[in-house]
Design a protein around this motif. Structure first.
Motif, PDB file in Angstrom:
ATOM      1  N   ARG A  24       0.842  -1.204   0.000  1.00 27.98           N
ATOM      2  CA  ARG A  24       0.000   0.000   0.000  1.00 27.98           C
ATOM      3  C   ARG A  24       0.880   1.258   0.000  1.00 27.98           C
ATOM      4  O   ARG A  24       0.597   2.219  -0.716  1.00 27.98           O
ATOM      5  CB  ARG A  24      -0.939  -0.010   1.212  1.00 27.98           C
ATOM      6  N   LEU A  25       1.943   1.247   0.800  1.00 26.88           N
ATOM      7  CA  LEU A  25       2.871   2.383   0.832  1.00 26.88           C
ATOM      8  C   LEU A  25       3.443   2.632  -0.558  1.00 26.88           C
ATOM      9  O   LEU A  25       3.524   3.781  -1.001  1.00 26.88           O
ATOM     10  CB  LEU A  25       3.993   2.139   1.841  1.00 26.88           C
ATOM     11  N   CYS A  26       3.817   1.587  -1.244  1.00 25.65           N
ATOM     12  CA  CYS A  26       4.355   1.727  -2.605  1.00 25.65           C
ATOM     13  C   CYS A  26       3.325   2.361  -3.532  1.00 25.65           C
ATOM     14  O   CYS A  26       3.656   3.260  -4.309  1.00 25.65           O
ATOM     15  CB  CYS A  26       4.787   0.372  -3.142  1.00 25.65           C
ATOM     16  N   ASN A  27       2.092   1.896  -3.433  1.00 24.63           N
ATOM     17  CA  ASN A  27       1.031   2.430  -4.294  1.00 24.63           C
ATOM     18  C   ASN A  27       0.762   3.904  -4.043  1.00 24.63           C
ATOM     19  O   ASN A  27       0.570   4.675  -4.985  1.00 24.63           O
ATOM     20  CB  ASN A  27      -0.255   1.627  -4.112  1.00 24.63           C
ATOM     21  N   ILE A  28       0.727   4.317  -2.778  1.00 19.74           N
ATOM     22  CA  ILE A  28       0.392   5.714  -2.488  1.00 19.74           C
ATOM     23  C   ILE A  28       1.565   6.666  -2.670  1.00 19.74           C
ATOM     24  O   ILE A  28       1.360   7.862  -2.826  1.00 19.74           O
ATOM     25  CB  ILE A  28      -0.228   5.886  -1.074  1.00 19.74           C
ATOM     26  N   SER A  29       2.783   6.117  -2.656  1.00 20.32           N
ATOM     27  CA  SER A  29       3.953   6.992  -2.763  1.00 20.32           C
ATOM     28  C   SER A  29       4.569   7.010  -4.154  1.00 20.32           C
ATOM     29  O   SER A  29       5.347   7.904  -4.473  1.00 20.32           O
ATOM     30  CB  SER A  29       5.022   6.570  -1.749  1.00 20.32           C
ATOM     31  N   GLY A  30       4.250   6.002  -4.963  1.00 19.69           N
ATOM     32  CA  GLY A  30       4.849   5.926  -6.292  1.00 19.69           C
ATOM     33  C   GLY A  30       6.254   5.364  -6.301  1.00 19.69           C
ATOM     34  O   GLY A  30       6.949   5.440  -7.308  1.00 19.69           O
ATOM     35  N   VAL A  31       6.683   4.788  -5.192  1.00 17.82           N
ATOM     36  CA  VAL A  31       7.997   4.140  -5.119  1.00 17.82           C
ATOM     37  C   VAL A  31       7.775   2.672  -5.461  1.00 17.82           C
ATOM     38  O   VAL A  31       6.828   2.048  -4.980  1.00 17.82           O
ATOM     39  CB  VAL A  31       8.613   4.297  -3.711  1.00 17.82           C
ATOM     40  N   THR A  32       8.659   2.111  -6.272  1.00 16.32           N
ATOM     41  CA  THR A  32       8.465   0.729  -6.691  1.00 16.32           C
ATOM     42  C   THR A  32       8.576  -0.242  -5.519  1.00 16.32           C
ATOM     43  O   THR A  32       9.304   0.006  -4.553  1.00 16.32           O
ATOM     44  CB  THR A  32       9.481   0.315  -7.771  1.00 16.32           C
ATOM     45  N   GLN A  33       7.851  -1.341  -5.664  1.00 23.52           N
ATOM     46  CA  GLN A  33       7.876  -2.392  -4.641  1.00 23.52           C
ATOM     47  C   GLN A  33       9.300  -2.926  -4.458  1.00 23.52           C
ATOM     48  O   GLN A  33       9.733  -3.163  -3.334  1.00 23.52           O
ATOM     49  CB  GLN A  33       6.943  -3.529  -5.057  1.00 23.52           C
ATOM     50  N   VAL A  49      17.494  10.653  -0.918  1.00 24.05           N
ATOM     51  CA  VAL A  49      16.589  11.638  -0.328  1.00 24.05           C
ATOM     52  C   VAL A  49      15.323  11.719  -1.171  1.00 24.05           C
ATOM     53  O   VAL A  49      14.224  11.870  -0.627  1.00 24.05           O
ATOM     54  CB  VAL A  49      17.284  13.019  -0.211  1.00 24.05           C
ATOM     55  N   CYS A  50      15.453  11.566  -2.460  1.00 25.08           N
ATOM     56  CA  CYS A  50      14.296  11.597  -3.358  1.00 25.08           C
ATOM     57  C   CYS A  50      13.317  10.477  -3.011  1.00 25.08           C
ATOM     58  O   CYS A  50      12.104  10.708  -2.956  1.00 25.08           O
ATOM     59  CB  CYS A  50      14.772  11.471  -4.801  1.00 25.08           C
ATOM     60  N   THR A  51      13.818   9.296  -2.748  1.00 25.69           N
ATOM     61  CA  THR A  51      12.955   8.173  -2.365  1.00 25.69           C
ATOM     62  C   THR A  51      12.279   8.442  -1.035  1.00 25.69           C
ATOM     63  O   THR A  51      11.066   8.232  -0.885  1.00 25.69           O
ATOM     64  CB  THR A  51      13.761   6.863  -2.308  1.00 25.69           C
ATOM     65  N   VAL A  52      13.030   8.930  -0.067  1.00 24.65           N
ATOM     66  CA  VAL A  52      12.448   9.251   1.241  1.00 24.65           C
ATOM     67  C   VAL A  52      11.370  10.315   1.083  1.00 24.65           C
ATOM     68  O   VAL A  52      10.292  10.221   1.676  1.00 24.65           O
ATOM     69  CB  VAL A  52      13.528   9.700   2.249  1.00 24.65           C
ATOM     70  N   LYS A  53      11.609  11.315   0.252  1.00 31.55           N
ATOM     71  CA  LYS A  53      10.622  12.374   0.027  1.00 31.55           C
ATOM     72  C   LYS A  53       9.339  11.815  -0.585  1.00 31.55           C
ATOM     73  O   LYS A  53       8.234  12.184  -0.180  1.00 31.55           O
ATOM     74  CB  LYS A  53      11.224  13.454  -0.875  1.00 31.55           C
ATOM     75  N   LYS A  54       9.467  10.907  -1.540  1.00 30.00           N
ATOM     76  CA  LYS A  54       8.281  10.293  -2.141  1.00 30.00           C
ATOM     77  C   LYS A  54       7.494   9.496  -1.102  1.00 30.00           C
ATOM     78  O   LYS A  54       6.259   9.551  -1.073  1.00 30.00           O
ATOM     79  CB  LYS A  54       8.680   9.377  -3.301  1.00 30.00           C
ATOM     80  N   LEU A  55       8.207   8.746  -0.260  1.00 27.37           N
ATOM     81  CA  LEU A  55       7.539   7.990   0.795  1.00 27.37           C
ATOM     82  C   LEU A  55       6.823   8.934   1.759  1.00 27.37           C
ATOM     83  O   LEU A  55       5.677   8.687   2.149  1.00 27.37           O
ATOM     84  CB  LEU A  55       8.545   7.111   1.545  1.00 27.37           C
ATOM     85  N   THR A  62       6.211  15.300   6.628  1.00 27.07           N
ATOM     86  CA  THR A  62       7.376  16.017   6.120  1.00 27.07           C
ATOM     87  C   THR A  62       8.623  15.151   6.281  1.00 27.07           C
ATOM     88  O   THR A  62       8.630  14.188   7.055  1.00 27.07           O
ATOM     89  CB  THR A  62       7.592  17.339   6.876  1.00 27.07           C
ATOM     90  N   VAL A  63       9.656  15.516   5.566  1.00 22.62           N
ATOM     91  CA  VAL A  63      10.932  14.829   5.718  1.00 22.62           C
ATOM     92  C   VAL A  63      11.430  15.010   7.154  1.00 22.62           C
ATOM     93  O   VAL A  63      11.986  14.080   7.746  1.00 22.62           O
ATOM     94  CB  VAL A  63      11.953  15.337   4.675  1.00 22.62           C
TER      95      VAL A  63
END
Length: 76
Positions: A24-33, A49-55, A62-63
């Motif tokens: 679910r986190l992957c789906n809502i954040s757009g980060v791949t499984q 940092v980009c991945t953390v920001k997307k999550l 916030t970060v």
């Protein structure tokens, strides 16, 4: 604890608090499984940092909030 372990622990903590799965986190954040699985399983010890920001965006935090736990203050 190193940074990879701290990021993993924080992701798991946030998912647990929100009662959501990693999928679910992957789906809502757009980060791949595969990316999140690599973080969780310790194969990715240098999350960007980009991945953390997307999550964070997916979790509506916030970060700063992501990195606020004490265990980020005393990393190896």
């Amino acid at each position: 604890m190193n940074i990879g372990e701290a990021v993993r622990d924080r992701i798991l903590e946030l998912c647990d608090e929100r009662h959501i799965s990693i999928n679910r986190l992957c789906n809502i954040s757009g980060v791949t499984q595969s990316t999140v699985n690599n973080i969780i399983n310790g194969r990715n010890r240098s999350t960007t940092v980009c991945t953390v920001k997307k999550l964070c965006d997916g979790l509506n935090i916030t970060v700063d909030e992501f990195f606020c736990p004490e265990y980020f203050h005393d990393l190896e």
